[in-house]
Design an enzyme around this catalytic site. Structure first.
Site, PDB file in Angstrom:
ATOM      1  N   SER A 248       0.861  -1.192  -0.135  1.00  0.00           N
ATOM      2  CA  SER A 248       0.073  -0.167   0.165  1.00  0.00           C
ATOM      3  C   SER A 248       0.968   1.098   0.175  1.00  0.00           C
ATOM      4  CB  SER A 248      -0.961   0.008   1.211  1.00  0.00           C
ATOM      5  OG  SER A 248      -1.385   1.158   1.546  1.00  0.00           O
TER       6      SER A 248
ATOM      7  N   TYR B  82      -2.735  -1.488  10.772  1.00  0.00           N
ATOM      8  CA  TYR B  82      -2.724  -1.793   9.114  1.00  0.00           C
ATOM      9  C   TYR B  82      -1.554  -1.272   8.520  1.00  0.00           C
ATOM     10  CZ  TYR B  82      -4.382  -1.674   4.280  1.00  0.00           C
ATOM     11  OH  TYR B  82      -4.304  -1.613   3.105  1.00  0.00           O
TER      12      TYR B  82
END
Length: 262
Positions: free
Chosen positions: A142, A155
């Site tokens: 990400s 996360y």
């Protein structure tokens, strides 16, 4: 054209994982679709069959947020006699909120899925690929791999792990015939925000990337053997910002994106 290669994709029932499955099926791969819910996988397989009548898919429901999940998946693929030529580690989820308030069990499950299962499957299949001197792996990171993300602390940390892990083993497998590609999407229009309880945040209400575009760029980079794919202008901008600004400023900017839009 006869299908000769197999691609195993986790998190394949929706979002970027499903769009990646579409790319592989289009190019005549036999695709092994893996996700937690069998009914969602069946729907995905049926959609691919309608779009690509020549497609061949195998559906394997498996909960990779459980420690035994990767070994169960590996055993089932072996039972079916399938060689995994391409591994796509896409499965993952997020959670939002202040760390002192968030659900620990959900976060431990997130670490198990986003990190431990990714490492486990990479270990199992990379050994086979190096022994054959052929194969490809796509790890889905990400843009938050590059920066702290308050209110998504765990996360973002899992995605930072994927970055460090992938870059290290990329170096280790040089000259083995195996390539490992890291895909770093920006905020993308998937079910991620619903699962992470972020539907009303500024980032979720903003300009989200198209999962088809992200998947196409990731697939192209994977096939080219690229080390890293920043699939959109927004992703490239996020990466550039991570090199320009101190982490304290990046954390402040990312936290502002987590504010609820009234």
């Amino acid at each position: 054209m006869e299908t000769t290669k197999n691609a195993l994709i986790t998190g394949a029932s929706s979002g970027i994982g499903f769009e990646l499955a579409r790319c592989f099926v289009r190019d005549n791969y036999h695709v092994i679709l893996v996700a937690r819910h069998g009914s969602h996988l069946d729907e995905a397989a049926q959609t691919l069959q309608r779009e690509f009548p020549q497609s061949r898919t195998t559906v394997i429901p498996c909960d990779l947020s459980l420690p035994q999940g990767p070994e169960q998946l590996y055993a089932e693929v072996q039972r079916l006699g399938l060689q995994v030529d391409v591994l796509v580690n896409d499965a993952g989820f997020g959670e939002s909120g202040l760390f002192v308030d968030t659900d620990l069990q959900k976060e431990l499950g997130m670490i198990q899925l986003n990190v431990a299962s990714l490492v486990h499957l990479t270990k199992l299949y990379l050994k086979e690929m190096v022994a054959r001197r052929s194969g490809k792996i796509l790890q889905v990171g990400s843009v938050v791999s590059f920066m702290p993300n308050p209110k998504q602390a765990i996360y973002a940390a899992t995605k930072a792990f994927i970055l460090s892990f992938t870059e290290a083993i990329q170096n280790e497998v040089k000259d083995t015939g195996v390539t490992i590609t890291l895909l770093c999407p920006p905020a993308t229009d998937t079910n991620f925000f619903n699962v992470a309880n972020m539907e009303d945040t500024k980032i979720a209400q903003g300009d989200l990337a198209d999962p088809k575009v992200v998947a196409e760029e990731g697939y192209k980079g994977l096939m080219n053997g690229d080390a890293r794919v920043l699939p959109t202008f927004g992703a490239k901008l996020n990466f550039a910002s991570s090199n320009l600004f101190p982490d304290s400023m990046l954390a402040m900017l990312m936290k502002s994106q987590m504010k609820e839009v009234k």
